[in-house]
Design a protein around this motif. Sequence first.
Motif, PDB file in Angstrom:
ATOM      1  N   SER A 156       4.640  13.824  -8.861  1.00 45.24           N
ATOM      2  CA  SER A 156       4.460  12.975  -7.685  1.00 45.24           C
ATOM      3  C   SER A 156       3.841  13.766  -6.539  1.00 45.24           C
ATOM      4  N   ALA A 157       2.762  13.227  -5.968  1.00 44.78           N
ATOM      5  CA  ALA A 157       2.066  13.900  -4.867  1.00 44.78           C
ATOM      6  C   ALA A 157       1.313  12.866  -4.049  1.00 44.78           C
ATOM      7  N   PRO A 158       1.118  13.143  -2.746  1.00 49.62           N
ATOM      8  CA  PRO A 158       0.360  12.205  -1.910  1.00 49.62           C
ATOM      9  C   PRO A 158      -1.049  12.016  -2.448  1.00 49.62           C
ATOM     10  N   VAL A 159      -1.578  10.804  -2.304  1.00 52.06           N
ATOM     11  CA  VAL A 159      -2.934  10.508  -2.753  1.00 52.06           C
ATOM     12  C   VAL A 159      -3.922  11.121  -1.768  1.00 52.06           C
ATOM     13  N   LYS A 160      -4.922  11.801  -2.310  1.00 50.99           N
ATOM     14  CA  LYS A 160      -5.923  12.432  -1.450  1.00 50.99           C
ATOM     15  C   LYS A 160      -6.828  11.376  -0.837  1.00 50.99           C
ATOM     16  N   GLU A 161      -7.286  11.657   0.390  1.00 55.55           N
ATOM     17  CA  GLU A 161      -8.092  10.699   1.133  1.00 55.55           C
ATOM     18  C   GLU A 161      -9.383  10.356   0.404  1.00 55.55           C
ATOM     19  N   ASP A 162      -9.967  11.340  -0.283  1.00 57.56           N
ATOM     20  CA  ASP A 162     -11.249  11.079  -0.941  1.00 57.56           C
ATOM     21  C   ASP A 162     -11.079  10.247  -2.222  1.00 57.56           C
ATOM     22  N   GLU A 163      -9.823   9.982  -2.613  1.00 56.19           N
ATOM     23  CA  GLU A 163      -9.582   9.130  -3.778  1.00 56.19           C
ATOM     24  C   GLU A 163      -9.425   7.668  -3.390  1.00 56.19           C
ATOM     25  N   LEU A 164      -9.305   7.401  -2.101  1.00 59.05           N
ATOM     26  CA  LEU A 164      -9.084   6.042  -1.624  1.00 59.05           C
ATOM     27  C   LEU A 164     -10.400   5.296  -1.441  1.00 59.05           C
ATOM     28  N   THR A 165     -10.342   3.989  -1.633  1.00 61.54           N
ATOM     29  CA  THR A 165     -11.516   3.149  -1.401  1.00 61.54           C
ATOM     30  C   THR A 165     -11.282   2.309  -0.147  1.00 61.54           C
ATOM     31  N   HIS A 166     -12.348   1.682   0.324  1.00 63.50           N
ATOM     32  CA  HIS A 166     -12.240   0.817   1.503  1.00 63.50           C
ATOM     33  C   HIS A 166     -11.441  -0.435   1.146  1.00 63.50           C
ATOM     34  N   ALA A 167     -10.475  -0.772   1.977  1.00 63.54           N
ATOM     35  CA  ALA A 167      -9.609  -1.931   1.706  1.00 63.54           C
ATOM     36  C   ALA A 167     -10.324  -3.233   2.047  1.00 63.54           C
ATOM     37  N   SER A 168     -10.041  -4.263   1.258  1.00 60.69           N
ATOM     38  CA  SER A 168     -10.530  -5.613   1.555  1.00 60.69           C
ATOM     39  C   SER A 168      -9.618  -6.596   0.839  1.00 60.69           C
ATOM     40  N   LEU A 169      -9.599  -7.831   1.320  1.00 62.24           N
ATOM     41  CA  LEU A 169      -8.756  -8.849   0.703  1.00 62.24           C
ATOM     42  C   LEU A 169      -9.164  -9.080  -0.750  1.00 62.24           C
ATOM     43  N   GLU A 170     -10.456  -8.925  -1.044  1.00 65.52           N
ATOM     44  CA  GLU A 170     -10.937  -9.125  -2.401  1.00 65.52           C
ATOM     45  C   GLU A 170     -10.372  -8.085  -3.362  1.00 65.52           C
ATOM     46  N   LYS A 171     -10.103  -6.856  -2.875  1.00 65.74           N
ATOM     47  CA  LYS A 171      -9.585  -5.784  -3.718  1.00 65.74           C
ATOM     48  C   LYS A 171      -8.057  -5.770  -3.753  1.00 65.74           C
ATOM     49  N   GLU A 172      -7.418  -6.412  -2.788  1.00 66.45           N
ATOM     50  CA  GLU A 172      -5.959  -6.407  -2.726  1.00 66.45           C
ATOM     51  C   GLU A 172      -5.354  -7.137  -3.919  1.00 66.45           C
ATOM     52  N   MET A 173      -4.070  -6.843  -4.198  1.00 62.08           N
ATOM     53  CA  MET A 173      -3.333  -7.635  -5.177  1.00 62.08           C
ATOM     54  C   MET A 173      -2.864  -8.922  -4.500  1.00 62.08           C
ATOM     55  N   HIS A 174      -2.912 -10.022  -5.252  1.00 64.27           N
ATOM     56  CA  HIS A 174      -2.528 -11.322  -4.695  1.00 64.27           C
ATOM     57  C   HIS A 174      -1.242 -11.861  -5.311  1.00 64.27           C
ATOM     58  N   MET A 175      -0.767 -11.225  -6.361  1.00 59.17           N
ATOM     59  CA  MET A 175       0.449 -11.651  -7.063  1.00 59.17           C
ATOM     60  C   MET A 175       0.994 -10.449  -7.819  1.00 59.17           C
ATOM     61  N   VAL A 176       2.331 -10.310  -7.836  1.00 63.92           N
ATOM     62  CA  VAL A 176       2.973  -9.261  -8.622  1.00 63.92           C
ATOM     63  C   VAL A 176       3.846  -9.913  -9.685  1.00 63.92           C
ATOM     64  N   CYS A 177       3.659  -9.461 -10.927  1.00 66.15           N
ATOM     65  CA  CYS A 177       4.419  -9.984 -12.054  1.00 66.15           C
ATOM     66  C   CYS A 177       5.226  -8.848 -12.678  1.00 66.15           C
ATOM     67  N   PHE A 178       6.554  -8.925 -12.568  1.00 69.30           N
ATOM     68  CA  PHE A 178       7.427  -7.964 -13.233  1.00 69.30           C
ATOM     69  C   PHE A 178       7.547  -8.367 -14.702  1.00 69.30           C
ATOM     70  N   VAL A 179       7.400  -7.399 -15.585  1.00 74.97           N
ATOM     71  CA  VAL A 179       7.541  -7.642 -17.024  1.00 74.97           C
ATOM     72  C   VAL A 179       8.731  -6.834 -17.523  1.00 74.97           C
ATOM     73  N   THR A 180       9.624  -7.503 -18.233  1.00 76.47           N
ATOM     74  CA  THR A 180      10.800  -6.824 -18.764  1.00 76.47           C
ATOM     75  C   THR A 180      11.176  -7.429 -20.108  1.00 76.47           C
TER      76      THR A 180
END
Length: 598
Positions: free
Chosen positions: A339-363
């Motif tokens: 576990s380590a912080p995500v480096k800034e150069d690994e991040l992309t520009h945020a937008s609603l189109e790239k965001e998650m719109h639903m989370v589905c837990f599978v068990t």
Amino acid sequence: MNDTSSLLKEIGLNICGHTDKKSFNLLYRADTEVKVDEFHSKCDGKGPTVTILYLKNNTIYGGYTSEDWSSERRKTKADKHAFLFYKNDHVDENCDFIPIAENMKSKAITCDPNFGPTFGWGPMFTKSYDLQTFKKDSKSESECRDGSLILNGAMNIGCAYKTQSRKIRRDIVSNLPEEKGARGTLAVPEQTHVTDPLLIKRIVVYQVVEKPWRKFPTDKELQEMKKRLEDFKPVPGIGIKKYNILLLGAIGSGKSSFYNTLATVFSGSVKLHAPARGAGRSDTNETILAYELKSESGKHLNLQIFDTRGFGENKGYNNELEKILNGRLPVEFTFPDQSAPVKEDELTHASLEKEMHMVCFVTGTSNLDTITNEQRIQINDIKACVNRKGLPMVAVVTKFDEFNESILEDANQVYRSLEARNAIKRVSNFFGIQEKYTFPIVNYINDEEIKEGNDRLALQALDAMVRLTNDYLENLKDSLQGKETEEMKKRLEDFEPVPGLGIKKYNILLLGAIGSGKSSFYNTLATVFAGSVKSHAPARGAESSVTNEVHAYELKSKSGKYLNLQIFDIRGFAKDRGYDDELEHILDGRLPVGFTVS
């Protein structure tokens, strides 16, 4: 409720100890002719059944057994749950039940290839039964005469099924048809004997099944649901082309198999796009993957299914989940071993189109039994992160086919399994997700052919996800529009004119025909910024112009701050009323406020 519905409801309550948990599927019906062979072909091996005889005199008789009918010769079967019943054929009458005698439970029903439904077993060599509907022998099994169906069976209630109620015995005798060949007496103390024939209107046999604990769609509704999912369009006006659904779950929970099942449903053939394994390891290769769904015709659905590595004792999303939800981590991002912080150069520009719109837990159905305290904390942290984002959540529960073979053969049986319902309740409570948004799934694993039951469950789950996502984005759209309005209003209240030009305010001139609404438009602007309805500028209809002078109005915010704007209003023009030379002077700022236009 009709008479049959009322009767079946009473029988169902009697079977289940007065709780309404049973439903009935028609297996066999005859009203003009009965055949022993047809009865066995339709009713053997179907589990619990109820047989009902509708007699000529509007009285109903019958029996229930929880055992299978079979074609074994003179095979008696034990059934402590079996009972006989009778009722006057009227919705207001109660059904009377006659239980199997304690010492005769081993002889509840008699199966034979030459017998129709047969209950009980008489004394040795008597060949008498409590209720034998029809049989193959020297006489015809049935005969249709004068609107009645005459069966060659008989009743001899009291052999294996007994009641201590004299009233019930008396009522049975008094309600039997007094036709030729039928005999009885009101004083029969222990047994009620009726020789053949039995005169009836019809005979039916129902399979008794668990009432579905959740409604599942008909075949027609299923096809409509599939078409709706293939054709749906995302909420317009928010700049997204696809709904993004994120699958989260422990290692081996069945996330990848769930995607493969969805791909199979829409393609019409078994698909294994996503690698799937058991609980020993996660095969998402420690990366974020994005999958699409494609219909049988090749059309892509407006959905993306995102899969991440499964979480476990030493694997979580401490540094990554929030960024995944916000669309900041790209597809094929690789999770670090430690576990380590995500480096800034690994991040992309945020937008609603790239965001998650639903989370589905599978068990899986048994996953909850092996979850450690550390994993519980991990799951609670995940839920808290999703809740902060405000995303809708559902749970998909896999591996129901491991419960029993009937579900493995037909996934529709999930909704009739009490064990399956209890599993759904446990998962619902554990994740804090409403039971109606907790869905059972039977995945395609080793299957080679399409199974309608698997498709039905998967489509129900995905349809609900899309509807929930749609509601979420509709609400978000309203919120965004309201937020954009407030931001725009604040920007106008705070704006400063271009510097270096020597102007303190922007001057806006309103022009229009008489009655076009120039003054009303200014009043509307004044109202927007003041927060209450304003009528600074007089306004009229189309008949006359009330603005004959050059007016200059200012806009003031709710806090009393003046905007760096002036709204100029002049007389409306008409066919015989223009501005001659005045307009050029107004544009040049040569005419003062208050100047009267001739």
